[in-house]
Design a protein around this motif. Structure first.
Motif, PDB file in Angstrom:
ATOM      1  N   THR A  20       4.841  10.847  36.511  1.00  0.00           N
ATOM      2  CA  THR A  20       6.122  10.893  37.232  1.00  0.00           C
ATOM      3  C   THR A  20       6.580   9.500  37.630  1.00  0.00           C
ATOM      4  O   THR A  20       7.782   9.198  37.654  1.00  0.00           O
ATOM      5  N   THR A  21       5.625   8.610  37.931  1.00  0.00           N
ATOM      6  CA  THR A  21       5.964   7.272  38.420  1.00  0.00           C
ATOM      7  C   THR A  21       6.219   6.271  37.294  1.00  0.00           C
ATOM      8  O   THR A  21       7.189   5.499  37.363  1.00  0.00           O
ATOM      9  N   LEU A  75      10.667  11.399  33.483  1.00  0.00           N
ATOM     10  CA  LEU A  75      10.299  11.483  34.895  1.00  0.00           C
ATOM     11  C   LEU A  75      10.378  10.118  35.584  1.00  0.00           C
ATOM     12  O   LEU A  75      10.888  10.013  36.706  1.00  0.00           O
ATOM     13  N   SER A  76       9.888   9.065  34.928  1.00  0.00           N
ATOM     14  CA  SER A  76       9.886   7.743  35.574  1.00  0.00           C
ATOM     15  C   SER A  76      11.300   7.168  35.691  1.00  0.00           C
ATOM     16  O   SER A  76      11.608   6.464  36.652  1.00  0.00           O
ATOM     17  N   THR A  93      12.727   8.858  38.625  1.00  0.00           N
ATOM     18  CA  THR A  93      12.071   8.394  39.853  1.00  0.00           C
ATOM     19  C   THR A  93      12.608   7.045  40.309  1.00  0.00           C
ATOM     20  O   THR A  93      12.895   6.854  41.496  1.00  0.00           O
ATOM     21  N   ILE A 118      13.575  16.957  36.951  1.00  0.00           N
ATOM     22  CA  ILE A 118      12.121  16.989  37.211  1.00  0.00           C
ATOM     23  C   ILE A 118      11.579  18.399  36.978  1.00  0.00           C
ATOM     24  O   ILE A 118      10.537  18.592  36.340  1.00  0.00           O
ATOM     25  N   THR A 160       8.671  19.622  33.851  1.00  0.00           N
ATOM     26  CA  THR A 160       7.299  19.896  34.291  1.00  0.00           C
ATOM     27  C   THR A 160       6.997  21.393  34.241  1.00  0.00           C
ATOM     28  O   THR A 160       7.903  22.220  34.333  1.00  0.00           O
ATOM     29  N   SER A 195       4.908  17.178  41.125  1.00  0.00           N
ATOM     30  CA  SER A 195       5.793  16.200  40.492  1.00  0.00           C
ATOM     31  C   SER A 195       7.025  15.925  41.370  1.00  0.00           C
ATOM     32  O   SER A 195       7.440  14.773  41.548  1.00  0.00           O
ATOM     33  N   THR A 203       5.899  13.769  44.188  1.00  0.00           N
ATOM     34  CA  THR A 203       5.751  12.363  43.779  1.00  0.00           C
ATOM     35  C   THR A 203       7.109  11.692  43.672  1.00  0.00           C
ATOM     36  O   THR A 203       7.302  10.568  44.153  1.00  0.00           O
ATOM     37  N   PHE A 204       8.067  12.378  43.023  1.00  0.00           N
ATOM     38  CA  PHE A 204       9.436  11.849  42.936  1.00  0.00           C
ATOM     39  C   PHE A 204      10.001  11.580  44.327  1.00  0.00           C
ATOM     40  O   PHE A 204      10.562  10.517  44.598  1.00  0.00           O
TER      41      PHE A 204
END
Length: 407
Positions: free
Chosen positions: A218-219, A225-226, A229, A336, A340, A348, A351-352
């Protein structure tokens, strides 16, 4: 047990509607501070440094970010509803601390509690709505969620500015927070049900590929995802700057509390109302395009602020900023969720939301230090430029195809 469970907005409209109402209360707790806080800091505690004034946003952002992450990680273990109730319990003392604070450190502590409360309550309502609706209406669901929260931010921001103008900066504006926190807790305890069973239902037929390491993917690693983010982080970085510095800019232009309240309230109000439409749009149009244009609009609007003095021009900039944010906010979450698997989704999203809300802290620190050294104008230019760079990362890094499936 899951045989009688049906996913969908229509199928679960009663529980969904109750969660929309809960999230309006959650947003109202933020709106309580939105207009009056820089003046509250200076008039009540003699805090004049931009960096020191923005320290309350830093404390809020860091705590909310960390709480978001652990809410996502613990949601499956302890249940969404239990975490939501805990968030409301933490919210109840906040307005009392602000009313009776003997020093600025007490205000910082109140904002640490506010960050923890917001992380638990807002993250829980997001995940619960995604659980209920299934894939088809996910963007619309996030639009409704974020509409209710940010529309409430705008309404309460206006109300606190109006009350402060009429009765003084404290204690009356904070009475709103007492009512919101108590009603929010009672409402949740009486009518909200946990939604983990819906996750089991969706997991039975979902083919989305599992992430090896949810936090790292995610990061950094997963391009979809990144990209989302980093944009979330920059979005809240500029929101942290607007929250802290826009009222200071308006006071320097000799706007009173009521007019400051109107201009600062337009942005989250448009952001809120706009999501009724942009959330649904993200179910049908390119998520990548919506994220790119939304971030670009925000950046351009921010760059116009230092050149503006007229009430109507500043109100228009606030509206454009709200529109840009409305384009991206529900789209972040629905992207997101689409990228996922159901069992990894809460983590996830957590984390976001960790990185997104660290943006508040980064925005407050960067804009506060830049404003103290070079002046408020240059702090605004810096944040506007970073927002435009973020839009370009979306354009050149994020793929059009979001979902990767097994088999």
């Amino acid at each position: 047990m899951t045989n009688n469970i049906q996913l969908g907005l229509k199928e679960n409209w009663k529980q969904f509607s109750l969660l929309v109402i809960v999230n309006a209360f959650v947003g109202g707790m933020i709106g309580m501070e939105r207009t009056i806080f820089p003046q509250f800091a200076e008039l009540e505690f003699g805090v004049a440094s931009k960096t020191a004034i923005l320290s309350f946003i830093t404390a809020f952002g860091i705590t909310k970010a960390i709480t978001n992450y652990y809410t996502g990680r613990l949601a499956n273990q302890f249940g969404r509803r239990n975490l939501l109730l805990l968030g409301w319990l933490i919210a109840i003392p906040i307005p009392f601390l602000l009313i009776y604070a003997p020093g600025w450190n007490w205000v910082i502590f109140a904002n640490i509690l506010l960050g923890a409360s917001q992380g638990l309550t807002w993250s829980s309502t997001v995940v619960m709505k995604i659980d209920l609706v299934g894939e088809k209406d996910r963007g619309f669901a996030m639009g409704l969620n974020e509409f209710s929260g940010y529309f409430a931010v705008g309404i309460i921001a206006f109300l606190t500015g109006y009350i402060a103008n009429k009765y003084g900066i404290t204690p009356y504006p904070f009475y709103i927070g007492i009512g919101i926190s108590i009603v929010g807790f009672i409402f949740t305890a009486l009518w909200i049900k946990d939604t983990r069973i819906f996750v089991h239902k969706e997991s039975a037929t979902d083919t989305t590929a599992h992430l090896e390491n949810v936090f790292l993917e995610t990061t950094f690693n997963n391009k979809t995802l990144s990209s989302v983010t980093q944009a979330g982080l920059i979005n809240n970085l500029n929101d942290g700057m607007i929250w802290g510095l826009l009222p200071i800019v308006l006071v320097s232009l000799n706007y009173n509390n009521e007019n400051t309240g109107i201009i600062t309230a337009i942005y989250p109000t448009i952001w809120g109302i706009g999501q009724l439409f942009t959330g649904k749009m993200s179910d049908h149009f390119s998520k990548k395009a919506m994220l790119f244009w939304g971030m670009l609009l925000q950046g351009l609007a921010i760059l116009l602020i230092p050149f503006s003095r007229d009430f109507y021009i500043l109100a228009s900039i606030s509206a454009i900023l709200g529109l840009g944010t409305a384009l991206v906010y529900p789209t972040f979450l629905s992207t997101i969720a689409q990228a996922t698997s159901p069992k990894q989704r809460a983590e996830s999203i957590g984390t976001f939301r960790l990185w997104r809300d660290l943006g508040y802290a980064f925005g407050a620190i960067i804009s506060g230090i830049t404003a103290d050294i070079f002046g408020v104008k240059y702090a605004i230019f810096l944040i506007g430029g970073l927002t435009i760079i973020s839009s370009l990362i979306i354009k050149f890094r994020m793929p059009e195809q979001i979902k990767i499936t097994n088999g």
